[in-house]
Design a protein around this motif. Structure first.
Motif, PDB file in Angstrom:
ATOM      1  N   ASP A  25      -8.024  -4.263   7.840  1.00 27.12           N
ATOM      2  CA  ASP A  25      -6.727  -3.698   8.210  1.00 27.12           C
ATOM      3  C   ASP A  25      -6.121  -2.919   7.050  1.00 27.12           C
ATOM      4  OD1 ASP A  25      -4.391  -3.541  10.129  1.00 27.12           O
ATOM      5  OD2 ASP A  25      -3.441  -4.471   8.383  1.00 27.12           O
ATOM      6  N   VAL A  26      -6.224  -3.454   5.834  1.00 28.34           N
ATOM      7  CA  VAL A  26      -5.677  -2.773   4.656  1.00 28.34           C
ATOM      8  C   VAL A  26      -6.451  -1.483   4.391  1.00 28.34           C
ATOM      9  CG1 VAL A  26      -5.388  -2.943   2.146  1.00 28.34           C
ATOM     10  CG2 VAL A  26      -4.713  -4.856   3.625  1.00 28.34           C
ATOM     11  N   ALA A  27      -7.769  -1.499   4.578  1.00 23.89           N
ATOM     12  CA  ALA A  27      -8.573  -0.296   4.371  1.00 23.89           C
ATOM     13  C   ALA A  27      -8.156   0.803   5.347  1.00 23.89           C
ATOM     14  CB  ALA A  27     -10.062  -0.611   4.530  1.00 23.89           C
ATOM     15  N   GLU A  28      -7.809   0.405   6.567  1.00 21.15           N
ATOM     16  CA  GLU A  28      -7.410   1.368   7.593  1.00 21.15           C
ATOM     17  C   GLU A  28      -5.966   1.834   7.461  1.00 21.15           C
ATOM     18  OE1 GLU A  28      -7.825   0.930  12.035  1.00 21.15           O
ATOM     19  OE2 GLU A  28      -9.667  -0.075  11.356  1.00 21.15           O
ATOM     20  N   ASN A  29      -5.063   0.890   7.149  1.00 20.67           N
ATOM     21  CA  ASN A  29      -3.628   1.172   7.242  1.00 20.67           C
ATOM     22  C   ASN A  29      -2.855   1.035   5.938  1.00 20.67           C
ATOM     23  OD1 ASN A  29      -3.803   1.426  10.162  1.00 20.67           O
ATOM     24  ND2 ASN A  29      -4.146  -0.784  10.143  1.00 20.67           N
ATOM     25  N   GLY A  30      -3.497   0.593   4.869  1.00 25.20           N
ATOM     26  CA  GLY A  30      -2.803   0.353   3.612  1.00 25.20           C
ATOM     27  C   GLY A  30      -2.136  -1.007   3.602  1.00 25.20           C
ATOM     28  N   LEU A  31      -1.591  -1.384   2.455  1.00 22.87           N
ATOM     29  CA  LEU A  31      -0.903  -2.668   2.317  1.00 22.87           C
ATOM     30  C   LEU A  31       0.493  -2.574   2.915  1.00 22.87           C
ATOM     31  CD1 LEU A  31      -1.836  -3.702  -1.322  1.00 22.87           C
ATOM     32  CD2 LEU A  31      -2.236  -5.062   0.729  1.00 22.87           C
ATOM     33  N   PRO A  32       0.836  -3.472   3.845  1.00 18.19           N
ATOM     34  CA  PRO A  32       2.189  -3.450   4.404  1.00 18.19           C
ATOM     35  C   PRO A  32       3.177  -4.181   3.511  1.00 18.19           C
ATOM     36  CG  PRO A  32       0.864  -5.106   5.528  1.00 18.19           C
ATOM     37  CD  PRO A  32      -0.036  -4.421   4.526  1.00 18.19           C
ATOM     38  N   GLY A  33       4.385  -3.676   3.436  1.00 18.12           N
ATOM     39  CA  GLY A  33       5.472  -4.362   2.733  1.00 18.12           C
ATOM     40  C   GLY A  33       5.116  -4.762   1.319  1.00 18.12           C
ATOM     41  N   ASP A  34       5.408  -6.019   0.987  1.00 15.94           N
ATOM     42  CA  ASP A  34       5.161  -6.548  -0.357  1.00 15.94           C
ATOM     43  C   ASP A  34       3.810  -7.247  -0.486  1.00 15.94           C
ATOM     44  OD1 ASP A  34       7.611  -5.676  -1.335  1.00 15.94           O
ATOM     45  OD2 ASP A  34       8.647  -7.505  -0.691  1.00 15.94           O
ATOM     46  N   HIS A  35       2.986  -7.179   0.558  1.00 16.54           N
ATOM     47  CA  HIS A  35       1.696  -7.861   0.509  1.00 16.54           C
ATOM     48  C   HIS A  35       0.840  -7.334  -0.640  1.00 16.54           C
ATOM     49  CE1 HIS A  35       1.858 -10.151   4.268  1.00 16.54           C
ATOM     50  NE2 HIS A  35       2.561  -9.127   4.744  1.00 16.54           N
ATOM     51  N   HIS A  36       0.157  -8.243  -1.302  1.00 19.83           N
ATOM     52  CA  HIS A  36      -0.832  -7.909  -2.324  1.00 19.83           C
ATOM     53  C   HIS A  36      -1.723  -9.131  -2.504  1.00 19.83           C
ATOM     54  CE1 HIS A  36       2.589  -9.662  -4.466  1.00 19.83           C
ATOM     55  NE2 HIS A  36       1.757 -10.004  -5.444  1.00 19.83           N
ATOM     56  N   PHE A  37      -2.895  -8.930  -3.084  1.00 18.18           N
ATOM     57  CA  PHE A  37      -3.888  -9.991  -3.124  1.00 18.18           C
ATOM     58  C   PHE A  37      -4.384 -10.251  -4.536  1.00 18.18           C
ATOM     59  CE2 PHE A  37      -4.866  -7.474   0.836  1.00 18.18           C
ATOM     60  CZ  PHE A  37      -4.040  -8.222   1.657  1.00 18.18           C
ATOM     61  N   PHE A  38      -4.524 -11.522  -4.853  1.00 15.96           N
ATOM     62  CA  PHE A  38      -5.239 -11.973  -6.029  1.00 15.96           C
ATOM     63  C   PHE A  38      -6.553 -12.545  -5.510  1.00 15.96           C
ATOM     64  CE2 PHE A  38      -0.876 -12.022  -7.368  1.00 15.96           C
ATOM     65  CZ  PHE A  38      -0.885 -11.773  -8.735  1.00 15.96           C
ATOM     66  N   ILE A  39      -7.666 -11.976  -5.920  1.00 21.58           N
ATOM     67  CA  ILE A  39      -8.974 -12.416  -5.434  1.00 21.58           C
ATOM     68  C   ILE A  39      -9.795 -12.840  -6.646  1.00 21.58           C
ATOM     69  CG2 ILE A  39     -11.055 -11.769  -4.179  1.00 21.58           C
ATOM     70  CD1 ILE A  39      -9.314  -9.582  -2.795  1.00 21.58           C
ATOM     71  N   THR A  40     -10.145 -14.115  -6.690  1.00 23.05           N
ATOM     72  CA  THR A  40     -10.995 -14.638  -7.759  1.00 23.05           C
ATOM     73  C   THR A  40     -12.390 -14.815  -7.193  1.00 23.05           C
ATOM     74  OG1 THR A  40      -9.126 -15.790  -8.765  1.00 23.05           O
ATOM     75  CG2 THR A  40     -11.323 -16.535  -9.389  1.00 23.05           C
ATOM     76  N   PHE A  41     -13.382 -14.352  -7.949  1.00 27.26           N
ATOM     77  CA  PHE A  41     -14.769 -14.450  -7.483  1.00 27.26           C
ATOM     78  C   PHE A  41     -15.683 -14.793  -8.652  1.00 27.26           C
ATOM     79  CE2 PHE A  41     -14.053 -10.122  -8.763  1.00 27.26           C
ATOM     80  CZ  PHE A  41     -15.228  -9.712  -9.385  1.00 27.26           C
TER      81      PHE A  41
END
Length: 153
Positions: A25-41
């Motif tokens: 969804d983010v790839a298609e529409n961008g990040l909505p509002g204040d959403h953001h992700f911390f991804i640890t791998f």
């Protein structure tokens, strides 16, 4: 030995599917509002694609942030690729879903934590750390971590 339903594996698969859907969804529409992700791998997991200098700097695990600047987010069946900025140097990354250890969206206090079989210790269930990612502005936000260990026998 009789066949058993592997609920832990099924839950991991479902939660990784959730991450895939969110990133699509983010790839298609961008990040909505204040959403953001911390991804640890895990940087040593099979098929992880990062620059040698990043692997030298993060030999075991790495946390990336998808927030203000990211480019070329492509979501696939087994993982996703994204270009992130490291000190004004854009670097492409490939992160397989199986390499993800935590996925946190502090804007809505949501988080997932994936345990590996080696790290599973029944006594550790009560000792799982909570995640308190720090925003770039320095504000700590607590995120609820969903531990799949609670569903294992």
């Amino acid at each position: 030995m009789p066949r058993q339903i592997d609920y832990g594996r099924l839950m991991h698969s479902a939660m990784r599917g959730l991450i895939r859907e969110v990133l699509s969804d983010v790839a298609e529409n961008g990040l909505p509002g204040d959403h953001h992700f911390f991804i640890t791998f895990g940087t040593t997991e099979p098929d992880v694609g990062i620059a040698d200098w990043l692997h030298a700097r993060y030999p075991d695990e790495m946390t990336v942030v998808l927030q203000h600047w990211f480019d070329d987010l492509e979501v696939g069946e087994d993982g996703f690729s994204v270009t992130l900025n490291f000190g004004d140097t854009p670097e492409p990354l490939f992160i397989p879903y199986d390499a993800i250890r935590t996925f946190v969206d502090p804007s809505v206090e949501f988080g997932l934590r994936f345990e590996t079989q080696e790290s599973l210790d029944p006594a550790a269930d009560d000792a799982l750390p909570s995640t308190a990612p720090t925003h770039p502005e320095g504000n700590a936000t607590e995120a609820e971590i969903v531990s799949l260990d609670k569903f294992r026998k």
